[in-house]
Design a protein around this motif. Structure first.
Motif, PDB file in Angstrom:
ATOM      1  N   GLN A   3      30.056  40.035  48.714  1.00 19.91           N
ATOM      2  CA  GLN A   3      30.437  38.621  48.775  1.00 19.91           C
ATOM      3  C   GLN A   3      31.126  38.190  47.480  1.00 19.91           C
ATOM      4  O   GLN A   3      32.063  37.403  47.506  1.00 19.91           O
ATOM      5  N   LEU A   4      30.661  38.699  46.353  1.00 22.08           N
ATOM      6  CA  LEU A   4      31.296  38.371  45.079  1.00 22.08           C
ATOM      7  C   LEU A   4      32.697  38.953  45.007  1.00 22.08           C
ATOM      8  O   LEU A   4      33.590  38.340  44.432  1.00 22.08           O
ATOM      9  N   GLN A   8      37.179  33.731  45.749  1.00 23.46           N
ATOM     10  CA  GLN A   8      38.570  33.348  45.501  1.00 23.46           C
ATOM     11  C   GLN A   8      38.724  32.325  44.389  1.00 23.46           C
ATOM     12  O   GLN A   8      39.773  32.243  43.774  1.00 23.46           O
ATOM     13  N   GLU A   9      37.697  31.538  44.133  1.00 19.18           N
ATOM     14  CA  GLU A   9      37.786  30.508  43.107  1.00 19.18           C
ATOM     15  C   GLU A   9      36.501  30.498  42.282  1.00 19.18           C
ATOM     16  O   GLU A   9      35.405  30.550  42.828  1.00 19.18           O
ATOM     17  N   LEU A  10      36.666  30.418  40.976  1.00 19.11           N
ATOM     18  CA  LEU A  10      35.532  30.387  40.065  1.00 19.11           C
ATOM     19  C   LEU A  10      35.773  29.278  39.052  1.00 19.11           C
ATOM     20  O   LEU A  10      36.794  29.272  38.354  1.00 19.11           O
ATOM     21  N   ASN A  11      34.854  28.321  39.003  1.00 21.56           N
ATOM     22  CA  ASN A  11      35.016  27.158  38.140  1.00 21.56           C
ATOM     23  C   ASN A  11      33.872  27.095  37.128  1.00 21.56           C
ATOM     24  O   ASN A  11      32.742  26.806  37.489  1.00 21.56           O
ATOM     25  N   PHE A  12      34.198  27.383  35.877  1.00 16.82           N
ATOM     26  CA  PHE A  12      33.245  27.267  34.775  1.00 16.82           C
ATOM     27  C   PHE A  12      33.597  26.073  33.887  1.00 16.82           C
ATOM     28  O   PHE A  12      33.144  25.988  32.754  1.00 16.82           O
ATOM     29  N   ARG A  22      31.790  38.275  30.916  1.00 17.98           N
ATOM     30  CA  ARG A  22      31.417  39.690  31.013  1.00 17.98           C
ATOM     31  C   ARG A  22      32.624  40.525  31.446  1.00 17.98           C
ATOM     32  O   ARG A  22      33.521  40.030  32.118  1.00 17.98           O
ATOM     33  N   THR A  23      32.596  41.770  31.089  1.00 15.47           N
ATOM     34  CA  THR A  23      33.656  42.693  31.478  1.00 15.47           C
ATOM     35  C   THR A  23      33.769  42.780  32.996  1.00 15.47           C
ATOM     36  O   THR A  23      34.856  42.965  33.536  1.00 15.47           O
ATOM     37  N   SER A  24      32.669  42.575  33.687  1.00 16.11           N
ATOM     38  CA  SER A  24      32.659  42.682  35.147  1.00 16.11           C
ATOM     39  C   SER A  24      33.506  41.609  35.831  1.00 16.11           C
ATOM     40  O   SER A  24      33.728  41.698  37.041  1.00 16.11           O
ATOM     41  N   ILE A  25      34.023  40.631  35.100  1.00 18.84           N
ATOM     42  CA  ILE A  25      34.921  39.632  35.690  1.00 18.84           C
ATOM     43  C   ILE A  25      36.106  40.337  36.352  1.00 18.84           C
ATOM     44  O   ILE A  25      36.637  39.876  37.359  1.00 18.84           O
ATOM     45  N   GLY A  26      36.486  41.468  35.828  1.00 18.36           N
ATOM     46  CA  GLY A  26      37.606  42.238  36.368  1.00 18.36           C
ATOM     47  C   GLY A  26      37.359  42.824  37.742  1.00 18.36           C
ATOM     48  O   GLY A  26      38.284  43.304  38.386  1.00 18.36           O
ATOM     49  N   HIS A  27      36.123  42.785  38.218  1.00 18.37           N
ATOM     50  CA  HIS A  27      35.804  43.303  39.546  1.00 18.37           C
ATOM     51  C   HIS A  27      36.074  42.299  40.659  1.00 18.37           C
ATOM     52  O   HIS A  27      35.987  42.642  41.828  1.00 18.37           O
ATOM     53  N   LEU A  28      36.380  41.078  40.308  1.00 18.11           N
ATOM     54  CA  LEU A  28      36.612  40.025  41.309  1.00 18.11           C
ATOM     55  C   LEU A  28      38.062  40.107  41.796  1.00 18.11           C
ATOM     56  O   LEU A  28      38.895  39.273  41.492  1.00 18.11           O
ATOM     57  N   MET A  29      38.334  41.120  42.579  1.00 19.04           N
ATOM     58  CA  MET A  29      39.702  41.460  42.967  1.00 19.04           C
ATOM     59  C   MET A  29      40.385  40.401  43.831  1.00 19.04           C
ATOM     60  O   MET A  29      41.607  40.341  43.872  1.00 19.04           O
ATOM     61  N   ALA A  30      39.639  39.553  44.515  1.00 15.13           N
ATOM     62  CA  ALA A  30      40.232  38.524  45.378  1.00 15.13           C
ATOM     63  C   ALA A  30      40.374  37.182  44.656  1.00 15.13           C
ATOM     64  O   ALA A  30      40.916  36.238  45.230  1.00 15.13           O
ATOM     65  N   LEU A  31      39.913  37.100  43.416  1.00 16.14           N
ATOM     66  CA  LEU A  31      39.919  35.831  42.687  1.00 16.14           C
ATOM     67  C   LEU A  31      41.344  35.312  42.512  1.00 16.14           C
ATOM     68  O   LEU A  31      42.218  36.008  41.998  1.00 16.14           O
ATOM     69  N   GLN A  32      41.580  34.085  42.959  1.00 13.40           N
ATOM     70  CA  GLN A  32      42.897  33.462  42.872  1.00 13.40           C
ATOM     71  C   GLN A  32      42.964  32.365  41.815  1.00 13.40           C
ATOM     72  O   GLN A  32      44.022  32.087  41.286  1.00 13.40           O
ATOM     73  N   GLU A  33      41.817  31.749  41.541  1.00 12.55           N
ATOM     74  CA  GLU A  33      41.808  30.653  40.577  1.00 12.55           C
ATOM     75  C   GLU A  33      40.585  30.772  39.672  1.00 12.55           C
ATOM     76  O   GLU A  33      39.462  30.888  40.145  1.00 12.55           O
ATOM     77  N   LEU A  34      40.825  30.728  38.362  1.00 10.83           N
ATOM     78  CA  LEU A  34      39.765  30.789  37.362  1.00 10.83           C
ATOM     79  C   LEU A  34      39.933  29.598  36.427  1.00 10.83           C
ATOM     80  O   LEU A  34      40.947  29.470  35.749  1.00 10.83           O
ATOM     81  N   ASN A  35      38.946  28.716  36.436  1.00 15.40           N
ATOM     82  CA  ASN A  35      38.991  27.509  35.616  1.00 15.40           C
ATOM     83  C   ASN A  35      37.950  27.620  34.508  1.00 15.40           C
ATOM     84  O   ASN A  35      36.748  27.601  34.772  1.00 15.40           O
TER      85      ASN A  35
END
Length: 108
Positions: A3-4, A8-12, A22-35
Motif C-alpha cells: 500500500q505504501l 501518490q501524495e505525501l504531505n509533511f 529516511r533513505t526509504s523515501i526512495g521506495h515510494l515509486m508511485a509518489l507524485q507529490e511531496l510537500n
C-alpha cells in the motif's frame, strides 16, 4: 508495504520537528507529490529522493535549514513544479537541475 508503494501524495507540511527523511523515501515509486513546506528544521534531502521517478511536485518552501539539494534531484524526470521559496540557507542549485526537462515551474 504494498500500500505504501502505491502512495501518490505525501504531505509533511508544517512538521517543524522533521530534520531528515529516511533513505526509504526512495521506495515510494508511485509518489507524485511531496510537500515538505514549512519543515523549518529539515537540514538535508537524501540522495534516494532521486528514485522518485513519478514525482511531479516537490514543495520545499520555508525549509529554512536546508543548505543544499542532492545532485540526484536531476533524476526526477517527471518533475514539473519545484518550490524552493524562502529557503534562506540554500545558496545555489546543483547543475543537475538542468536535466529536469519536464520542469515547468521553479520558485527559488
Amino acid at each position: 508495504m504494498d500500500q505504501l508503494m502505491a502512495l501518490q501524495e505525501l504531505n509533511f507540511s508544517r512538521c517543524s520537528e522533521l530534520k531528515e527523511l529516511r533513505t526509504s523515501i526512495g521506495h515510494l515509486m508511485a509518489l507524485q507529490e511531496l510537500n515538505l513546506s514549512r519543515c523549518s528544521e529539515l537540514k538535508e534531502l537524501r540522495t534516494s529522493i532521486g528514485h522518485l521517478m513519478a514525482l511531479q511536485k516537490l514543495n520545499l518552501s520555508r525549509c529554512f535549514e536546508l543548505k543544499e539539494l542532492p545532485t540526484s534531484i536531476g533524476h526526477l524526470m517527471a518533475l514539473q513544479k519545484l518550490n524552493l521559496s524562502r529557503c534562506s540557507e540554500l545558496k545555489e542549485l546543483p547543475t543537475s537541475i538542468g536535466q529536469l526537462t519536464t520542469l515547468q515551474e521553479l520558485d527559488f
